[in-house]
Every structure is written in structure tokens, then in C-alpha cells.
Motif scaffolding. Structure first.
Motif, PDB file in Angstrom:
ATOM      1  N   TRP A   1      49.216  41.477  31.740  1.00  8.28           N
ATOM      2  CA  TRP A   1      48.185  40.511  31.386  1.00  8.28           C
ATOM      3  C   TRP A   1      47.122  40.422  32.478  1.00  8.28           C
ATOM      4  N   ALA A   2      45.883  40.258  32.041  1.00  7.80           N
ATOM      5  CA  ALA A   2      44.774  40.080  32.974  1.00  7.80           C
ATOM      6  C   ALA A   2      43.780  39.078  32.405  1.00  7.80           C
ATOM      7  N   LEU A   3      43.140  38.384  33.296  1.00  3.61           N
ATOM      8  CA  LEU A   3      42.112  37.412  32.949  1.00  3.61           C
ATOM      9  C   LEU A   3      40.753  38.063  33.170  1.00  3.61           C
ATOM     10  N   PHE A   4      39.823  37.861  32.227  1.00  3.27           N
ATOM     11  CA  PHE A   4      38.491  38.458  32.337  1.00  3.27           C
ATOM     12  C   PHE A   4      37.407  37.403  32.204  1.00  3.27           C
ATOM     13  N   LEU A   5      36.389  37.531  33.050  1.00  6.35           N
ATOM     14  CA  LEU A   5      35.173  36.719  32.977  1.00  6.35           C
ATOM     15  C   LEU A   5      33.995  37.657  32.803  1.00  6.35           C
ATOM     16  N   ASP A   6      33.003  37.212  32.044  1.00  8.20           N
ATOM     17  CA  ASP A   6      31.842  38.028  31.687  1.00  8.20           C
ATOM     18  C   ASP A   6      30.569  37.252  32.027  1.00  8.20           C
ATOM     19  N   SER A   7      29.568  37.943  32.543  1.00  7.52           N
ATOM     20  CA  SER A   7      28.312  37.275  32.922  1.00  7.52           C
ATOM     21  C   SER A   7      27.595  36.645  31.728  1.00  7.52           C
ATOM     22  N   SER A   8      27.837  37.134  30.528  1.00  3.13           N
ATOM     23  CA  SER A   8      27.142  36.614  29.353  1.00  3.13           C
ATOM     24  C   SER A   8      27.971  35.589  28.575  1.00  3.13           C
ATOM     25  N   LEU A   9      29.146  35.210  29.098  1.00  2.00           N
ATOM     26  CA  LEU A   9      30.025  34.271  28.393  1.00  2.00           C
ATOM     27  C   LEU A   9      30.542  33.198  29.339  1.00  2.00           C
ATOM     28  N   GLU A  10      30.800  32.024  28.784  1.00  5.56           N
ATOM     29  CA  GLU A  10      31.357  30.921  29.559  1.00  5.56           C
ATOM     30  C   GLU A  10      32.884  30.878  29.467  1.00  5.56           C
ATOM     31  N   ASN A  11      33.418  31.545  28.471  1.00  3.48           N
ATOM     32  CA  ASN A  11      34.860  31.472  28.219  1.00  3.48           C
ATOM     33  C   ASN A  11      35.645  32.475  29.065  1.00  3.48           C
ATOM     34  N   ILE A  12      36.962  32.378  28.936  1.00  3.65           N
ATOM     35  CA  ILE A  12      37.898  33.291  29.588  1.00  3.65           C
ATOM     36  C   ILE A  12      38.571  34.114  28.510  1.00  3.65           C
ATOM     37  N   ASP A  13      38.730  35.398  28.755  1.00  2.40           N
ATOM     38  CA  ASP A  13      39.472  36.269  27.851  1.00  2.40           C
ATOM     39  C   ASP A  13      40.772  36.684  28.518  1.00  2.40           C
ATOM     40  N   TRP A  14      41.843  36.707  27.730  1.00  4.97           N
ATOM     41  CA  TRP A  14      43.128  37.249  28.155  1.00  4.97           C
ATOM     42  C   TRP A  14      43.315  38.571  27.472  1.00  4.97           C
ATOM     43  N   LEU A  15      43.543  39.617  28.228  1.00  2.81           N
ATOM     44  CA  LEU A  15      43.731  40.940  27.646  1.00  2.81           C
ATOM     45  C   LEU A  15      44.901  41.627  28.321  1.00  2.81           C
ATOM     46  N   GLU A  16      45.651  42.394  27.542  1.00  2.00           N
ATOM     47  CA  GLU A  16      46.662  43.240  28.162  1.00  2.00           C
ATOM     48  C   GLU A  16      45.959  44.488  28.651  1.00  2.00           C
ATOM     49  N   GLN A  17      46.296  44.893  29.851  1.00  2.50           N
ATOM     50  CA  GLN A  17      45.623  46.006  30.504  1.00  2.50           C
ATOM     51  C   GLN A  17      46.637  47.054  30.941  1.00  2.50           C
ATOM     52  N   THR A  18      46.243  48.311  30.818  1.00  2.00           N
ATOM     53  CA  THR A  18      47.075  49.407  31.274  1.00  2.00           C
ATOM     54  C   THR A  18      47.319  49.253  32.776  1.00  2.00           C
ATOM     55  N   LYS A  19      48.553  49.437  33.184  1.00  2.00           N
ATOM     56  CA  LYS A  19      48.928  49.215  34.582  1.00  2.00           C
ATOM     57  C   LYS A  19      48.225  50.167  35.546  1.00  2.00           C
ATOM     58  N   THR A  20      47.651  51.251  35.043  1.00  2.71           N
ATOM     59  CA  THR A  20      46.911  52.175  35.901  1.00  2.71           C
ATOM     60  C   THR A  20      45.476  51.716  36.141  1.00  2.71           C
ATOM     61  N   ASN A  21      45.012  50.698  35.427  1.00  2.00           N
ATOM     62  CA  ASN A  21      43.656  50.187  35.648  1.00  2.00           C
ATOM     63  C   ASN A  21      43.560  49.554  37.028  1.00  2.00           C
ATOM     64  N   GLY A  22      42.354  49.491  37.543  1.00  2.00           N
ATOM     65  CA  GLY A  22      42.093  48.828  38.819  1.00  2.00           C
ATOM     66  C   GLY A  22      41.318  47.558  38.593  1.00  2.00           C
ATOM     67  N   MET A  23      41.833  46.449  39.119  1.00  2.00           N
ATOM     68  CA  MET A  23      41.162  45.164  38.971  1.00  2.00           C
ATOM     69  C   MET A  23      41.340  44.330  40.227  1.00  2.00           C
ATOM     70  N   SER A  24      40.632  43.249  40.268  1.00  2.00           N
ATOM     71  CA  SER A  24      40.684  42.336  41.407  1.00  2.00           C
ATOM     72  C   SER A  24      41.989  41.548  41.414  1.00  2.00           C
ATOM     73  N   VAL A  25      42.271  40.965  42.572  1.00  2.00           N
ATOM     74  CA  VAL A  25      43.465  40.124  42.736  1.00  2.00           C
ATOM     75  C   VAL A  25      43.043  38.859  43.488  1.00  2.00           C
ATOM     76  N   ARG A  26      43.554  37.730  43.033  1.00  2.00           N
ATOM     77  CA  ARG A  26      43.473  36.471  43.777  1.00  2.00           C
ATOM     78  C   ARG A  26      44.889  36.030  44.064  1.00  2.00           C
ATOM     79  N   CYS A  27      45.125  35.592  45.258  1.00  2.00           N
ATOM     80  CA  CYS A  27      46.449  35.087  45.626  1.00  2.00           C
ATOM     81  C   CYS A  27      46.481  33.569  45.446  1.00  2.00           C
ATOM     82  N   VAL A  28      47.672  33.069  45.123  1.00  2.00           N
ATOM     83  CA  VAL A  28      47.902  31.640  44.916  1.00  2.00           C
ATOM     84  C   VAL A  28      48.843  31.146  46.011  1.00  2.00           C
ATOM     85  N   LYS A  29      48.512  30.005  46.581  1.00  2.00           N
ATOM     86  CA  LYS A  29      49.368  29.421  47.625  1.00  2.00           C
ATOM     87  C   LYS A  29      50.690  28.996  47.012  1.00  2.00           C
ATOM     88  N   ASP A  30      51.788  29.351  47.702  1.00  2.00           N
ATOM     89  CA  ASP A  30      53.131  28.978  47.238  1.00  2.00           C
ATOM     90  C   ASP A  30      53.315  27.479  47.237  1.00  2.00           C
TER      91      ASP A  30
END
Length: 174
Positions: free
Chosen positions: A145-174
Motif C-alpha cells: 500500500w502507498a499513499l499518493f498526493l497530486d498537485s491538481s487534487l486536494e484528496n489522498i489516493d490509496w494505491l497498491e504499488q509494485t514492491k520494485t517501485n521507488g517512492m518516498s518514505v516518512r518515518c513516524v515516531k514510536d
């Protein structure tokens, strides 16, 4: 408040930087790159990681932090009022890093999301227009699962992504 830029796992092991398109697409182990192999993109948008780096037992995030689960993302999205408007509250405002119109961007959450684009089949797509952030939660054997934001949209999209794709990461404090 920024996309991850680390080149090492928590234990100090190097994460391989993979530039070659064919090599990237064939990986089943952790790797990172930065958009178009341009160091300016790394400085502005952070690294892009494949899911294997995200899920590696050596941990991508520093001690006291973790890669978010899908549930972590959902809790944040719900706190911000739901997927229809939370995207704008996550995105850094203005057009320095996001393409116009950067719809709904207010950064009310102070998350300061920046669109590092993504890497698919080894090629790079949509820096400044789309940001994709990994969840550690797998969708199935080949996708996560991955979260996507788009410059032309205000909403959030949830998409399943191939594990070989490259995307950003944000860490969450424990």
C-alpha cells in the motif's frame, strides 16, 4: 517534516544506490535512488526507496521511529478530516516544490509533503506533480500500500504499488 534521505540502515549497513533502470526493476532486495539521479532532487525531495528497503529487518528509520503502517496513515488522514481534504492539509503550500495549482495545499498539519515523484519499471515519473509514500503494510506478495498526493487534487489516493517501485518514505515516531 521531510522525506527520508538516509543511505544506511539503522545498523549502519549501506543501502545500495541503484542508478540503472534494468537493474532497479529486477531487484528483490533494498535499494534507493533520487529522482533522475540529480542530487538537487535528493536535496529537495529526499530519496526514493523500493519496498524491499522499507521492509528490511535492519530498519530504514532511525531508533525511535518506524515506517508507517497503512493504519498509521489512516489515523492521520482521519484526524485531518478524511481523504477528500487531508491531502491539502499535508502538502507544503505554494509552487516552489509543487506544480501549479497545488490544489487545496495549506500544510495545516505541518507535514510539509513534497512531491518526489516515483520510479516505476526503472524510469522516473512526475517530480513536482505527484508524491508517493510507502506503507510497510503489504497488499499481497508483489504489492504494498502507498499513499499518493497530486498537485491538481486536494484528496489522498490509496494505491497498491509494485514492491520494485521507488517512492518516498516518512518515518513516524514510536
Amino acid at each position: 517534516k521531510e522525506n527520508l534521505r538516509t543511505t544506511r540502515y539503522r545498523n549502519g549497513d549501506l543501502i545500495p544506490r541503484v542508478v540503472d533502470e534494468d537493474e532497479w526493476y529486477k531487484l528483490s532486495t533494498g535499494a534507493y535512488c533520487y529522482y533522475d539521479n540529480d542530487i538537487t532532487n535528493k536535496l529537495n525531495y529526499g530519496n526514493l526507496y523500493n519496498w524491499y528497503a522499507v521492509y528490511d529487518s535492519r530498519c530504514l528509520c532511525p531508533i525511535g521511529w518506524h515506517v508507517p503502517t497503512k493504519l498509521d496513515w489512516i489515523v492521520l488522514i482521519n484526524y485531518l478530516g478524511g481523504s477528500a481534504t487531508a491531502g491539502g492539509k499535508l502538502k507544503a503550500s505554494g509552487s516552489r516544490y509543487w506544480n501549479y495549482p497545488n490544489e487545496g495545499a495549506s500544510n495545516d498539519s505541518e507535514f510539509s509533503a513534497l512531491p518526489g515523484g516515483y520510479r516505476m519499471f526503472g524510469s522516473y515519473y512526475f517530480v513536482k506533480s505527484i508524491g508517493g509514500w510507502w506503507s510497510i503494510s503489504a497488499f499481497d506478495d508483489n504489492n504494498s500500500w502507498a499513499l499518493f498526493l497530486d498537485s491538481s487534487l486536494e484528496n489522498i489516493d490509496w494505491l497498491e504499488q509494485t514492491k520494485t517501485n521507488g517512492m518516498s518514505v516518512r518515518c513516524v515516531k514510536d
